[in-house]
Design an enzyme around this catalytic site. Structure first.
Site, PDB file in Angstrom:
ATOM      1  N   LYS A  32       0.834  -1.215   0.000  1.00 57.03           N
ATOM      2  CA  LYS A  32       0.000   0.000   0.000  1.00 57.03           C
ATOM      3  C   LYS A  32       0.863   1.259   0.000  1.00 57.03           C
ATOM      4  O   LYS A  32       0.630   2.186  -0.774  1.00 57.03           O
ATOM      5  CB  LYS A  32      -0.931   0.012   1.230  1.00 57.03           C
TER       6      LYS A  32
ATOM      7  N   ARG B 239      -9.403   1.328   9.058  1.00 58.05           N
ATOM      8  CA  ARG B 239      -8.984  -0.018   9.444  1.00 58.05           C
ATOM      9  C   ARG B 239     -10.004  -0.719  10.327  1.00 58.05           C
ATOM     10  O   ARG B 239      -9.808  -1.882  10.676  1.00 58.05           O
ATOM     11  CB  ARG B 239      -7.701   0.096  10.245  1.00 58.05           C
TER      12      ARG B 239
ATOM     13  N   ARG C  34      11.908  -5.482   4.653  1.00 59.41           N
ATOM     14  CA  ARG C  34      11.678  -4.050   4.383  1.00 59.41           C
ATOM     15  C   ARG C  34      12.661  -3.167   5.147  1.00 59.41           C
ATOM     16  O   ARG C  34      12.991  -3.413   6.306  1.00 59.41           O
ATOM     17  CB  ARG C  34      10.256  -3.666   4.792  1.00 59.41           C
TER      18      ARG C  34
ATOM     19  N   ARG D 139      11.708  -1.183  10.600  1.00 61.15           N
ATOM     20  CA  ARG D 139      10.632  -0.798  11.509  1.00 61.15           C
ATOM     21  C   ARG D 139      10.590  -1.744  12.696  1.00 61.15           C
ATOM     22  O   ARG D 139      10.787  -2.942  12.550  1.00 61.15           O
ATOM     23  CB  ARG D 139       9.282  -0.819  10.756  1.00 61.15           C
TER      24      ARG D 139
ATOM     25  N   ARG E  83       0.127  -8.634  13.804  1.00 62.73           N
ATOM     26  CA  ARG E  83      -0.473  -7.622  12.906  1.00 62.73           C
ATOM     27  C   ARG E  83      -1.400  -8.276  11.889  1.00 62.73           C
ATOM     28  O   ARG E  83      -2.462  -7.747  11.568  1.00 62.73           O
ATOM     29  CB  ARG E  83       0.629  -6.830  12.187  1.00 62.73           C
TER      30      ARG E  83
HETATM   31  P1  AP5 Z   1       4.914  -1.549   1.795  1.00 66.90           P
HETATM   32  O1  AP5 Z   1       4.522  -0.761   0.601  1.00 66.90           O
HETATM   33  O2  AP5 Z   1       5.684  -0.854   2.863  1.00 66.90           O
HETATM   34  O3  AP5 Z   1       3.642  -2.308   2.402  1.00 66.90           O
HETATM   35  P2  AP5 Z   1       2.374  -1.751   3.187  1.00 66.90           P
HETATM   36  O4  AP5 Z   1       1.169  -2.433   2.638  1.00 66.90           O
HETATM   37  O5  AP5 Z   1       2.380  -0.269   3.205  1.00 66.90           O
HETATM   38  O6  AP5 Z   1       2.672  -2.370   4.616  1.00 66.90           O
HETATM   39  P3  AP5 Z   1       2.654  -1.721   6.083  1.00 66.90           P
HETATM   40  O7  AP5 Z   1       3.370  -2.702   6.957  1.00 66.90           O
HETATM   41  O8  AP5 Z   1       3.183  -0.327   6.080  1.00 66.90           O
HETATM   42  O9  AP5 Z   1       1.172  -1.703   6.393  1.00 66.90           O
HETATM   43  P4  AP5 Z   1       0.534  -1.639   7.746  1.00 66.90           P
HETATM   44  O10 AP5 Z   1      -0.845  -1.353   7.348  1.00 66.90           O
HETATM   45  O11 AP5 Z   1       0.704  -2.803   8.627  1.00 66.90           O
HETATM   46  O12 AP5 Z   1       1.364  -0.498   8.544  1.00 66.90           O
HETATM   47  P5  AP5 Z   1       1.036   1.019   8.869  1.00 66.90           P
HETATM   48  O13 AP5 Z   1       2.284   1.760   8.751  1.00 66.90           O
HETATM   49  O14 AP5 Z   1      -0.165   1.468   8.149  1.00 66.90           O
HETATM   50  O15 AP5 Z   1       5.766  -2.810   1.270  1.00 66.90           O
HETATM   51  C1  AP5 Z   1       6.299  -3.756   2.171  1.00 66.90           C
HETATM   52  C2  AP5 Z   1       7.595  -4.341   1.580  1.00 66.90           C
HETATM   53  O16 AP5 Z   1       7.262  -5.042   0.373  1.00 66.90           O
HETATM   54  C3  AP5 Z   1       8.642  -3.291   1.184  1.00 66.90           C
HETATM   55  O17 AP5 Z   1       9.912  -3.799   1.456  1.00 66.90           O
HETATM   56  C4  AP5 Z   1       8.452  -3.134  -0.350  1.00 66.90           C
HETATM   57  O18 AP5 Z   1       9.662  -2.782  -0.999  1.00 66.90           O
HETATM   58  C5  AP5 Z   1       7.982  -4.518  -0.746  1.00 66.90           C
HETATM   59  N1  AP5 Z   1       7.047  -4.498  -1.875  1.00 66.90           N
HETATM   60  C6  AP5 Z   1       6.007  -3.637  -2.064  1.00 66.90           C
HETATM   61  N2  AP5 Z   1       5.335  -3.953  -3.198  1.00 66.90           N
HETATM   62  C7  AP5 Z   1       5.964  -5.048  -3.715  1.00 66.90           C
HETATM   63  C8  AP5 Z   1       5.749  -5.852  -4.874  1.00 66.90           C
HETATM   64  N3  AP5 Z   1       4.718  -5.578  -5.732  1.00 66.90           N
HETATM   65  N4  AP5 Z   1       6.569  -6.893  -5.103  1.00 66.90           N
HETATM   66  C9  AP5 Z   1       7.609  -7.164  -4.246  1.00 66.90           C
HETATM   67  N5  AP5 Z   1       7.867  -6.439  -3.136  1.00 66.90           N
HETATM   68  C10 AP5 Z   1       7.053  -5.388  -2.878  1.00 66.90           C
HETATM   69  O19 AP5 Z   1       0.603   0.923  10.415  1.00 66.90           O
HETATM   70  C11 AP5 Z   1       1.527   0.697  11.447  1.00 66.90           C
HETATM   71  C12 AP5 Z   1       0.801   0.720  12.790  1.00 66.90           C
HETATM   72  O20 AP5 Z   1       0.244   2.032  13.021  1.00 66.90           O
HETATM   73  C13 AP5 Z   1      -0.390  -0.228  12.939  1.00 66.90           C
HETATM   74  O21 AP5 Z   1       0.014  -1.528  13.313  1.00 66.90           O
HETATM   75  C14 AP5 Z   1      -1.201   0.469  14.024  1.00 66.90           C
HETATM   76  O22 AP5 Z   1      -0.659   0.260  15.300  1.00 66.90           O
HETATM   77  C15 AP5 Z   1      -1.029   1.941  13.670  1.00 66.90           C
HETATM   78  N6  AP5 Z   1      -2.077   2.415  12.744  1.00 66.90           N
HETATM   79  C16 AP5 Z   1      -1.874   2.907  11.495  1.00 66.90           C
HETATM   80  N7  AP5 Z   1      -3.033   3.246  10.934  1.00 66.90           N
HETATM   81  C17 AP5 Z   1      -4.003   2.967  11.837  1.00 66.90           C
HETATM   82  C18 AP5 Z   1      -5.418   3.069  11.818  1.00 66.90           C
HETATM   83  N8  AP5 Z   1      -6.084   3.541  10.742  1.00 66.90           N
HETATM   84  N9  AP5 Z   1      -6.099   2.685  12.916  1.00 66.90           N
HETATM   85  C19 AP5 Z   1      -5.455   2.228  14.015  1.00 66.90           C
HETATM   86  N10 AP5 Z   1      -4.112   2.081  14.094  1.00 66.90           N
HETATM   87  C20 AP5 Z   1      -3.384   2.450  13.002  1.00 66.90           C
END
Ligand code: AP5
Length: 229
Positions: free
Chosen positions: A24, A99, A138, A171, A182
């Site tokens: 994402k 979410r 990552r 991270r 997660r």
């Molecule tokens: P990446 O693009 O970073 O993946 P992502 O889907 O963004 O994964 P996240 O781990 O960031 O999502 P998340 O939802 O768990 O975390 P968030 O930061 O929102 O890609 C991942 C890896 O894959 C990278 O190395 C990339 O290079 C590789 N890659 C990407 N595309 C690829 C492809 N097509 N092929 C091969 N490799 C690829 O949330 C973190 C924390 O914040 C949560 O756990 C929670 O505690 C809090 N939080 C955030 N938002 C909320 C909310 N709305 N409500 C409550 N708590 C929240």
């Protein structure tokens, strides 16, 4: 023609929905740049608060470290404030929000008050074993947040960002144990939104297991059609 396309895009509220590691953030940065709209990542916002040691950051830090969700009222307050900033006036891509069902319902109400139609929701679908490999490998630039992967998308100089030379960090929540939690949280609290958006959004299922550039192409195709079939 270009102006017409620009205006059509101006009303886009786009939501990227999918499990941790689905890509994402990688796609949201690229797509928001190409569409000249704001990229709103609630995860990035929380990490910024944590690194600045704000009150909100102090509350969020232990919750994020456990892989749980930050309470809805905190997330909603933060996102609503962010949506009022001028860079959101011509549309935005939401990455990692909503979410939970209450977050989605509140967002729907907000979109009505902001004059948007139904959001374009893109559900990123990737198999579990790929998610684990992606997340454990990552790395993120500590300065600009650019996302890398140690094997699949490495930087030119090991440990340093190609754009600004910033140090690449892992991270805290990208350990196998926290990733497992997660994913369980995703299944329980976020996955039900796929069904919700079948009726409350324009839902697209996307094969996000393909290589990054093909996924970008597929997302752009959806958005160039205004999310309509
Ligand atoms: P990446 O693009 O970073 O993946 P992502 O889907 O963004 O994964 P996240 O781990 O960031 O999502 P998340 O939802 O768990 O975390 P968030 O930061 O929102 O890609 C991942 C890896 O894959 C990278 O190395 C990339 O290079 C590789 N890659 C990407 N595309 C690829 C492809 N097509 N092929 C091969 N490799 C690829 O949330 C973190 C924390 O914040 C949560 O756990 C929670 O505690 C809090 N939080 C955030 N938002 C909320 C909310 N709305 N409500 C409550 N708590 C929240």
């Amino acid at each position: 023609m270009d102006e017409a396309r620009g205006n059509a895009r101006a009303r886009h509220a786009v939501i990227f929905l999918g499990p941790p590691g689905a890509g994402k953030g990688t796609q949201a940065k690229e797509v928001a740049h190409r569409q000249a709209v704001a990229h709103l990542s609630t995860g990035d916002m929380f990490r910024e608060h944590v690194s600045q040691g704000t009150e909100l950051g102090l509350r969020a830090k232990p919750i994020m470290a456990r892989g749980e969700l930050v309470p809805d009222e905190i997330v909603l307050g933060m996102i609503e404030e962010r949506l009022m900033r001028p860079d959101c006036a011509s549309g935005f891509v939401l990455d990692g929000f909503p979410r939970t069902l209450p977050q989605a319902e509140q967002m729907d109400r907000k979109l009505v008050t902001l004059g948007y139609g139904k959001p374009v929701v893109i559900h990123f679908v990737v198999d579990r074993s790929s998610l684990l490999r992606r997340l454990t490998g990552r790395r993120m630039c500590a300065v600009c947040g650019r996302i890398y992967h140690i094997y699949d998308r490495p930087s030119r100089m090991p440990g340093l960002c190609d754009d600004d030379g910033g140090a690449l960090m892992q991270r805290q929540d990208d350990t196998e144990a926290v990733i497992k939690d997660r994913l369980a949280v995703y299944d329980r609290q976020t996955e039900p939104l796929v069904e919700y958006y079948r009726t409350h959004g324009k839902l697209w299922e996307l094969d996000a297991g393909a290589e990054v550039e093909s996924v970008t192409k597929a997302v752009m195709k959806i958005l160039d059609g205004n999310g309509n079939r």
